[in-house]
Design a protein around this motif. Sequence first.
Motif, PDB file in Angstrom:
ATOM      1  N   HIS A  71      30.719 -15.399 -16.334  1.00 60.80           N
ATOM      2  CA  HIS A  71      30.674 -16.744 -15.841  1.00 60.80           C
ATOM      3  C   HIS A  71      31.369 -17.646 -16.722  1.00 60.80           C
ATOM      4  O   HIS A  71      31.782 -18.720 -16.152  1.00 60.80           O
ATOM      5  CB  HIS A  71      29.230 -16.845 -15.764  1.00 60.80           C
ATOM      6  N   ARG A  72      31.727 -17.417 -17.887  1.00 62.96           N
ATOM      7  CA  ARG A  72      32.485 -18.112 -18.838  1.00 62.96           C
ATOM      8  C   ARG A  72      34.136 -18.230 -18.699  1.00 62.96           C
ATOM      9  O   ARG A  72      34.836 -19.131 -18.862  1.00 62.96           O
ATOM     10  CB  ARG A  72      32.200 -18.037 -20.160  1.00 62.96           C
ATOM     11  N   TYR A 109      35.858 -17.923 -15.956  1.00 54.83           N
ATOM     12  CA  TYR A 109      36.410 -18.895 -14.864  1.00 54.83           C
ATOM     13  C   TYR A 109      36.862 -20.149 -15.479  1.00 54.83           C
ATOM     14  O   TYR A 109      38.024 -20.772 -15.121  1.00 54.83           O
ATOM     15  CB  TYR A 109      35.230 -19.021 -13.982  1.00 54.83           C
ATOM     16  N   GLY A 110      35.973 -20.620 -16.511  1.00 48.48           N
ATOM     17  CA  GLY A 110      36.260 -22.139 -17.074  1.00 48.48           C
ATOM     18  C   GLY A 110      37.602 -22.075 -18.098  1.00 48.48           C
ATOM     19  O   GLY A 110      37.796 -23.017 -18.419  1.00 48.48           O
ATOM     20  N   PHE A 112      41.976 -22.995 -16.840  1.00 48.50           N
ATOM     21  CA  PHE A 112      42.753 -24.253 -16.895  1.00 48.50           C
ATOM     22  C   PHE A 112      43.044 -24.465 -18.352  1.00 48.50           C
ATOM     23  O   PHE A 112      44.129 -25.181 -18.520  1.00 48.50           O
ATOM     24  CB  PHE A 112      41.846 -25.423 -16.434  1.00 48.50           C
ATOM     25  N   GLN A 113      42.376 -23.636 -19.388  1.00 47.11           N
ATOM     26  CA  GLN A 113      42.693 -24.065 -20.894  1.00 47.11           C
ATOM     27  C   GLN A 113      44.065 -23.278 -21.115  1.00 47.11           C
ATOM     28  O   GLN A 113      44.674 -23.499 -22.047  1.00 47.11           O
ATOM     29  CB  GLN A 113      41.608 -23.359 -21.636  1.00 47.11           C
ATOM     30  N   ALA A 143      46.139 -26.087 -20.439  1.00 49.13           N
ATOM     31  CA  ALA A 143      45.900 -27.258 -21.420  1.00 49.13           C
ATOM     32  C   ALA A 143      46.146 -26.595 -22.996  1.00 49.13           C
ATOM     33  O   ALA A 143      46.660 -27.657 -23.778  1.00 49.13           O
ATOM     34  CB  ALA A 143      44.275 -27.585 -21.416  1.00 49.13           C
ATOM     35  N   VAL A 184      48.234 -29.483 -25.253  1.00 49.15           N
ATOM     36  CA  VAL A 184      47.712 -30.033 -26.583  1.00 49.15           C
ATOM     37  C   VAL A 184      47.843 -29.393 -27.811  1.00 49.15           C
ATOM     38  O   VAL A 184      47.535 -29.882 -28.835  1.00 49.15           O
ATOM     39  CB  VAL A 184      46.074 -30.505 -26.449  1.00 49.15           C
ATOM     40  N   LYS A 239      42.928 -36.079 -24.028  1.00 52.61           N
ATOM     41  CA  LYS A 239      42.866 -34.571 -24.511  1.00 52.61           C
ATOM     42  C   LYS A 239      41.600 -34.185 -25.134  1.00 52.61           C
ATOM     43  O   LYS A 239      40.969 -35.254 -25.872  1.00 52.61           O
ATOM     44  CB  LYS A 239      44.192 -34.251 -24.953  1.00 52.61           C
ATOM     45  N   ASP A 241      41.736 -29.210 -23.375  1.00 59.27           N
ATOM     46  CA  ASP A 241      41.578 -29.636 -21.996  1.00 59.27           C
ATOM     47  C   ASP A 241      42.341 -30.981 -22.026  1.00 59.27           C
ATOM     48  O   ASP A 241      42.725 -31.520 -22.955  1.00 59.27           O
ATOM     49  CB  ASP A 241      40.060 -29.716 -21.666  1.00 59.27           C
ATOM     50  N   VAL A 242      42.657 -31.333 -20.652  1.00 55.48           N
ATOM     51  CA  VAL A 242      43.293 -32.481 -20.409  1.00 55.48           C
ATOM     52  C   VAL A 242      42.715 -33.206 -19.212  1.00 55.48           C
ATOM     53  O   VAL A 242      42.489 -32.612 -18.102  1.00 55.48           O
ATOM     54  CB  VAL A 242      44.828 -32.356 -20.339  1.00 55.48           C
ATOM     55  N   HIS A 273      41.786 -29.813  -9.699  1.00 56.47           N
ATOM     56  CA  HIS A 273      41.060 -29.289 -11.080  1.00 56.47           C
ATOM     57  C   HIS A 273      39.756 -30.274 -11.321  1.00 56.47           C
ATOM     58  O   HIS A 273      39.810 -31.076 -11.907  1.00 56.47           O
ATOM     59  CB  HIS A 273      42.288 -29.589 -12.300  1.00 56.47           C
ATOM     60  N   LYS A 297      36.872 -31.742 -12.889  1.00 54.71           N
ATOM     61  CA  LYS A 297      36.524 -32.113 -14.218  1.00 54.71           C
ATOM     62  C   LYS A 297      34.730 -32.177 -14.531  1.00 54.71           C
ATOM     63  O   LYS A 297      34.297 -33.007 -13.700  1.00 54.71           O
ATOM     64  CB  LYS A 297      37.149 -33.477 -14.853  1.00 54.71           C
ATOM     65  N   GLN A 313      35.301 -30.465 -19.218  1.00 54.92           N
ATOM     66  CA  GLN A 313      35.953 -29.062 -19.229  1.00 54.92           C
ATOM     67  C   GLN A 313      36.385 -29.036 -17.632  1.00 54.92           C
ATOM     68  O   GLN A 313      35.852 -29.853 -16.795  1.00 54.92           O
ATOM     69  CB  GLN A 313      34.965 -27.957 -19.302  1.00 54.92           C
ATOM     70  N   SER A 314      37.684 -28.527 -17.502  1.00 54.83           N
ATOM     71  CA  SER A 314      38.211 -28.607 -16.313  1.00 54.83           C
ATOM     72  C   SER A 314      38.096 -27.087 -15.590  1.00 54.83           C
ATOM     73  O   SER A 314      38.370 -25.992 -16.178  1.00 54.83           O
ATOM     74  CB  SER A 314      39.806 -28.905 -16.296  1.00 54.83           C
ATOM     75  N   PHE A 315      37.819 -27.036 -14.157  1.00 54.27           N
ATOM     76  CA  PHE A 315      37.813 -25.674 -13.481  1.00 54.27           C
ATOM     77  C   PHE A 315      38.987 -25.793 -12.259  1.00 54.27           C
ATOM     78  O   PHE A 315      39.114 -27.004 -11.633  1.00 54.27           O
ATOM     79  CB  PHE A 315      36.596 -25.581 -12.975  1.00 54.27           C
ATOM     80  N   MET A 316      39.716 -25.029 -12.195  1.00 59.64           N
ATOM     81  CA  MET A 316      40.680 -24.757 -10.899  1.00 59.64           C
ATOM     82  C   MET A 316      40.316 -24.611  -9.635  1.00 59.64           C
ATOM     83  O   MET A 316      41.088 -24.280  -9.025  1.00 59.64           O
ATOM     84  CB  MET A 316      41.797 -23.742 -11.674  1.00 59.64           C
ATOM     85  N   THR A 317      38.929 -24.789  -9.366  1.00 55.52           N
ATOM     86  CA  THR A 317      38.515 -24.569  -8.205  1.00 55.52           C
ATOM     87  C   THR A 317      39.330 -24.876  -6.988  1.00 55.52           C
ATOM     88  O   THR A 317      39.427 -24.163  -5.929  1.00 55.52           O
ATOM     89  CB  THR A 317      37.157 -24.759  -7.916  1.00 55.52           C
ATOM     90  N   GLU A 359      31.995 -21.751 -10.523  1.00 49.10           N
ATOM     91  CA  GLU A 359      32.210 -22.876 -11.363  1.00 49.10           C
ATOM     92  C   GLU A 359      30.735 -23.285 -11.916  1.00 49.10           C
ATOM     93  O   GLU A 359      30.736 -23.603 -13.112  1.00 49.10           O
ATOM     94  CB  GLU A 359      32.899 -23.864 -10.613  1.00 49.10           C
ATOM     95  N   GLY A 380      29.794 -21.144 -14.819  1.00 49.75           N
ATOM     96  CA  GLY A 380      30.581 -21.724 -15.971  1.00 49.75           C
ATOM     97  C   GLY A 380      30.261 -23.264 -16.500  1.00 49.75           C
ATOM     98  O   GLY A 380      30.373 -23.222 -17.875  1.00 49.75           O
TER      99      GLY A 380
END
Lengths: 296, 296
Positions: A201-202, A204-205, A208-209, A212, A216, B108, B114-115, B143, B145, B158-162, B236, B239
């Motif tokens: 479950h983690r 998925y998040g 995007f990292q 990122a 960054v 960021k 993350d961004v 993405h 947020k 935190q961003s998810f690419m859903t 998502e 997460g």
Amino acid sequence: MSNVHWIAADWGTTNLRLWAMRGADVVHHRSSSQGMGGLVPAEFAPVLARETADWREGDWAAAPVVACGMVGSRQGWTEAPYATAPTQAGTPLAQVAGANVWIACGVKQIDPADVMRGEETQIAGLLAARPDFDGVICLPGTHTKWVRVSAGEICSFQSFMTGEIFALLADHSVLRHSVQAATFDMAAFDAAVQDALAQPHRAYGRLFQLRAGALVGELPPEVARATLSGLLIGWELAGAKPYWLGQEVALLGSPSLSMLYGRALQAQGVLVSEADVQAATLAGLHRAWKIIGGAA
Amino acid sequence: MSNVHWIAADWGTTNLRLWAMRGADVVHHRSSSQGMGGLVPAEFAPVLARETADWREGDWAAAPVVACGMVGSRQGWTEAPYATAPTQAGTPLAQVAGANVWIACGVKQIDPADVMRGEETQIAGLLAARPDFDGVICLPGTHTKWVRVSAGEICSFQSFMTGEIFALLADHSVLRHSVQAATFDMAAFDAAVQDALAQPHRAYGRLFQLRAGALVGELPPEVARATLSGLLIGWELAGAKPYWLGQEVALLGSPSLSMLYGRALQAQGVLVSEADVQAATLAGLHRAWKIIGGAA
């Protein structure tokens, strides 16, 4: 007419592989990128004729063609209807109307819904070499298959879209900016598999990292690429656990992919063996050829 | 020179939205598909000049432009460097060299990396209307947020690419054959959210079933499409649970996406509110405009 000469074809979505065979022996081989995905039904016959033209003299002049793969799908040349699992690993063949061409039927499963087309032939080939195999076969690829095999039967199976999702994310998503690398950080792969398997479950998040982290921080692309691969394979292993837990797993895929799956499974204490996928395909087509009257 | 006239710009990857403003009031509005993704740096100035040409008389002749979004990314017009979370929601602005154009800085986060770029302005706009907001803002989109906001600060996110993964799978993967539908089966969506949230490790293996279900059964495309959406949003939510559990969540996105997220969250007992994303963007740009000397 000779009944020891034939032509084997592995005709998938993206490639066509052909072998001129004498019994179980390969005499000629060629590959082309004329996969089923780029052809309309009327093109299959001329493509096959052109690709085998220089073999079509003497013993192979009228030799049958035995094919497997997406050539037998609804969008292919001739639909080779699915056998229904559980089913014997050597599936029936469908003849192309008016041609000495035979296509191996795929296998479907009703509930949960699943399909394979091509893998059934590879499984039949592996079982030709190991008729007593009882366990799980994992076929890594675009749509990785996990297959329970017992007493020569395909008992049940499940497909995961890992290969296709990796390609989409690595080449067509925002991650493409961060994962282009010629090398692969194996330690990052191992860690990502472990994380995704332990906490799907983690994971998925974390996708995007990977982008990122490059923006960054200084996440190297070979680490990001290996992490992406590891997250997806770890996820798959989490979902496929009922298949591999406590089982012997035979891997049947490209050496590079099989290596990754093998590594991930061994880290979980799974006993893994690897088989040559091209040899299995040919052995499966050879078995099919004997069904239509091949003599050796 | 008037200091109540200005031009607001929401310049994202795929679209450019422009408003001729008098203080907080919209006088003209237009949109175009000239997003940052299709432009090289030298094209931004002429595109902006052309798109605002008919506004550039009288009061707006020399009016400043205040923009947010990907126009400020490294691949955009002028890089507006990220502020680092935790940070006040009204981020600094970067001026385009030699132009009366100002771009809001993104935010960021170092760890986990993350961004965001554009969302910080929407958040600032929401806080302009609700200065005491303390909770979580969810901004569904390409993405999505999840953002913790307290005391006017963006604390963590935190961003998810859903959104991007849904588009890739629905339009570019093998699932595209099975999920093209003009309607959407809401009961299937609800069930898929529930399943993926309860068992995220199994959701991954259900993706290929959306294709297989159409091949071996009669899975309707509107059910397959809604299930795909529900699986991804459910994943998502699994997460993002540390963000929404026990919190009030303000949704800030397109009405159709916010509806889906709201539905999924409400099924988990979460208190949800929805805000108008365009109004929030304009309010955030208005707040930024005041930073550079705007008078109302």
